[in-house]
Design a protein around this motif. Structure first.
Motif, mmCIF file in Angstrom:
data_model
loop_
_atom_site.group_PDB
_atom_site.id
_atom_site.type_symbol
_atom_site.label_atom_id
_atom_site.label_comp_id
_atom_site.label_asym_id
_atom_site.label_seq_id
_atom_site.Cartn_x
_atom_site.Cartn_y
_atom_site.Cartn_z
ATOM 1 N N PHE A 1 0.948 -1.350 -0.043
ATOM 2 C CA PHE A 1 -0.089 0.095 0.431
ATOM 3 C C PHE A 1 0.569 1.308 -0.192
ATOM 4 C CE2 PHE A 1 -2.165 3.257 2.095
ATOM 5 C CZ PHE A 1 -3.602 3.269 1.216
ATOM 6 N N ASN A 2 1.880 1.379 1.313
ATOM 7 C CA ASN A 2 3.084 2.630 0.975
ATOM 8 C C ASN A 2 3.135 2.164 -1.017
ATOM 9 O OD1 ASN A 2 4.532 4.439 2.172
ATOM 10 N ND2 ASN A 2 6.026 3.242 1.835
ATOM 11 N N ARG A 3 3.838 1.096 -0.917
ATOM 12 C CA ARG A 3 4.327 1.801 -2.742
ATOM 13 C C ARG A 3 3.217 2.229 -3.779
ATOM 14 N NH1 ARG A 3 6.413 -3.840 -2.674
ATOM 15 N NH2 ARG A 3 8.645 -3.847 -1.481
ATOM 16 N N PHE A 4 2.006 1.550 -3.810
ATOM 17 C CA PHE A 4 1.293 2.876 -3.779
ATOM 18 C C PHE A 4 0.667 3.807 -3.317
ATOM 19 C CE2 PHE A 4 -3.679 3.805 -3.718
ATOM 20 C CZ PHE A 4 -4.070 3.373 -5.073
ATOM 21 N N ALA A 5 0.778 4.262 -2.569
ATOM 22 C CA ALA A 5 0.454 5.917 -2.254
ATOM 23 C C ALA A 5 1.267 6.571 -3.060
ATOM 24 C CB ALA A 5 0.073 6.010 -1.272
ATOM 25 N N LYS A 6 2.825 5.844 -3.084
ATOM 26 C CA LYS A 6 4.033 7.035 -3.369
ATOM 27 C C LYS A 6 3.838 7.005 -4.928
ATOM 28 C CE LYS A 6 7.079 5.755 -0.015
ATOM 29 N NZ LYS A 6 8.371 6.518 0.770
ATOM 30 N N ARG A 7 3.260 6.312 -5.618
ATOM 31 C CA ARG A 7 2.818 5.829 -7.301
ATOM 32 C C ARG A 7 1.286 6.756 -7.498
ATOM 33 N NH1 ARG A 7 3.571 0.371 -6.779
ATOM 34 N NH2 ARG A 7 0.760 0.016 -7.206
ATOM 35 N N GLU A 8 0.873 7.287 -6.802
ATOM 36 C CA GLU A 8 -0.492 7.486 -7.217
ATOM 37 C C GLU A 8 -0.434 9.116 -6.073
ATOM 38 O OE1 GLU A 8 -3.762 6.519 -8.349
ATOM 39 O OE2 GLU A 8 -2.490 5.234 -8.903
ATOM 40 N N GLY A 9 0.830 9.169 -5.539
ATOM 41 C CA GLY A 9 0.920 10.573 -5.394
ATOM 42 C C GLY A 9 0.718 12.116 -3.884
ATOM 43 N N PHE A 10 0.148 10.606 -3.101
ATOM 44 C CA PHE A 10 -0.476 10.560 -2.035
ATOM 45 C C PHE A 10 -0.300 10.070 -0.700
ATOM 46 C CE2 PHE A 10 -2.772 7.034 -2.913
ATOM 47 C CZ PHE A 10 -3.166 6.406 -1.187
ATOM 48 N N SER A 11 -0.013 10.828 -0.117
ATOM 49 C CA SER A 11 0.741 11.033 1.705
ATOM 50 C C SER A 11 0.628 9.567 2.079
ATOM 51 C CB SER A 11 0.289 12.274 2.383
ATOM 52 O OG SER A 11 0.440 12.490 3.901
ATOM 53 N N CYS A 12 1.609 8.717 2.661
ATOM 54 C CA CYS A 12 1.154 8.055 3.383
ATOM 55 C C CYS A 12 2.430 7.831 4.336
ATOM 56 C CB CYS A 12 1.467 6.260 2.371
ATOM 57 S SG CYS A 12 1.167 5.025 2.948
ATOM 58 N N GLU A 13 2.197 7.737 5.876
ATOM 59 C CA GLU A 13 3.883 7.421 6.416
ATOM 60 C C GLU A 13 3.033 5.664 7.153
ATOM 61 O OE1 GLU A 13 5.003 8.984 10.288
ATOM 62 O OE2 GLU A 13 3.859 10.068 9.317
ATOM 63 N N LEU A 14 3.943 4.572 7.629
ATOM 64 C CA LEU A 14 3.977 3.671 8.217
ATOM 65 C C LEU A 14 4.247 3.676 9.533
ATOM 66 C CD1 LEU A 14 5.175 0.689 5.403
ATOM 67 C CD2 LEU A 14 2.713 1.732 5.524
ATOM 68 N N MET A 15 3.068 3.227 10.243
ATOM 69 C CA MET A 15 3.240 3.745 11.050
ATOM 70 C C MET A 15 2.569 2.347 12.295
ATOM 71 S SD MET A 15 1.004 6.841 11.748
ATOM 72 C CE MET A 15 1.623 7.308 13.576
ATOM 73 N N PRO A 16 3.021 2.389 13.892
ATOM 74 C CA PRO A 16 2.280 1.679 14.856
ATOM 75 C C PRO A 16 1.145 1.534 14.591
ATOM 76 C CG PRO A 16 4.388 2.557 15.185
ATOM 77 C CD PRO A 16 3.760 2.781 14.583
ATOM 78 N N VAL A 17 0.307 0.885 14.625
ATOM 79 C CA VAL A 17 -1.919 0.877 14.971
ATOM 80 C C VAL A 17 -2.206 1.441 16.208
ATOM 81 C CG1 VAL A 17 -3.940 -0.191 14.940
ATOM 82 C CG2 VAL A 17 -1.634 -1.084 13.088
ATOM 83 N N PRO A 18 -2.423 2.593 16.162
ATOM 84 C CA PRO A 18 -2.939 3.627 17.861
ATOM 85 C C PRO A 18 -3.449 1.895 19.012
ATOM 86 C CG PRO A 18 -3.133 5.138 15.988
ATOM 87 C CD PRO A 18 -3.321 3.016 15.707
ATOM 88 N N ARG A 19 -3.104 1.984 19.797
ATOM 89 C CA ARG A 19 -3.592 0.716 20.515
ATOM 90 C C ARG A 19 -5.398 0.549 20.500
ATOM 91 N NH1 ARG A 19 0.172 -0.446 25.691
ATOM 92 N NH2 ARG A 19 1.331 -0.885 24.151
#
Length: 80
Positions: A17-35
């Motif tokens: 999904f992170n790769r897809f977001a970069k290709r599509e040009g929208f902001s994406c930051e992978l991070m731990p899921v909020p508890r």
């Protein structure tokens, strides 16, 4: 633009999904899921997206939450 937290079934789904977001040009930051949201894999993506978030959903995505000042609101949940 709205901010969302996307939860995945697997780590590899989050990376794809992170790769897809970069290709599509929208902001994406992978991070731990909020508890409070929990997750199968523990890795989520914080995204900023303008369109309907449901169009992003695929078999890798478990849930999508809208991030708001009063917390997270579920906007998509996988049938699986």
């Amino acid at each position: 633009m709205k901010e969302y937290m996307v939860l995945f079934f697997t780590h590899s789904g989050a990376i794809k999904f992170n790769r897809f977001a970069k290709r599509e040009g929208f902001s994406c930051e992978l991070m731990p899921v909020p508890r409070q949201l929990s997750s199968n894999c523990g890795v989520g993506a914080k995204i900023t997206y303008e369109g309907p978030c449901e169009e992003l959903a695929d078999e890798e995505i478990e849930k999508i939450y809208l991030a708001a000042t009063d917390g997270y609101h579920l906007v998509f949940a996988s049938d699986s």
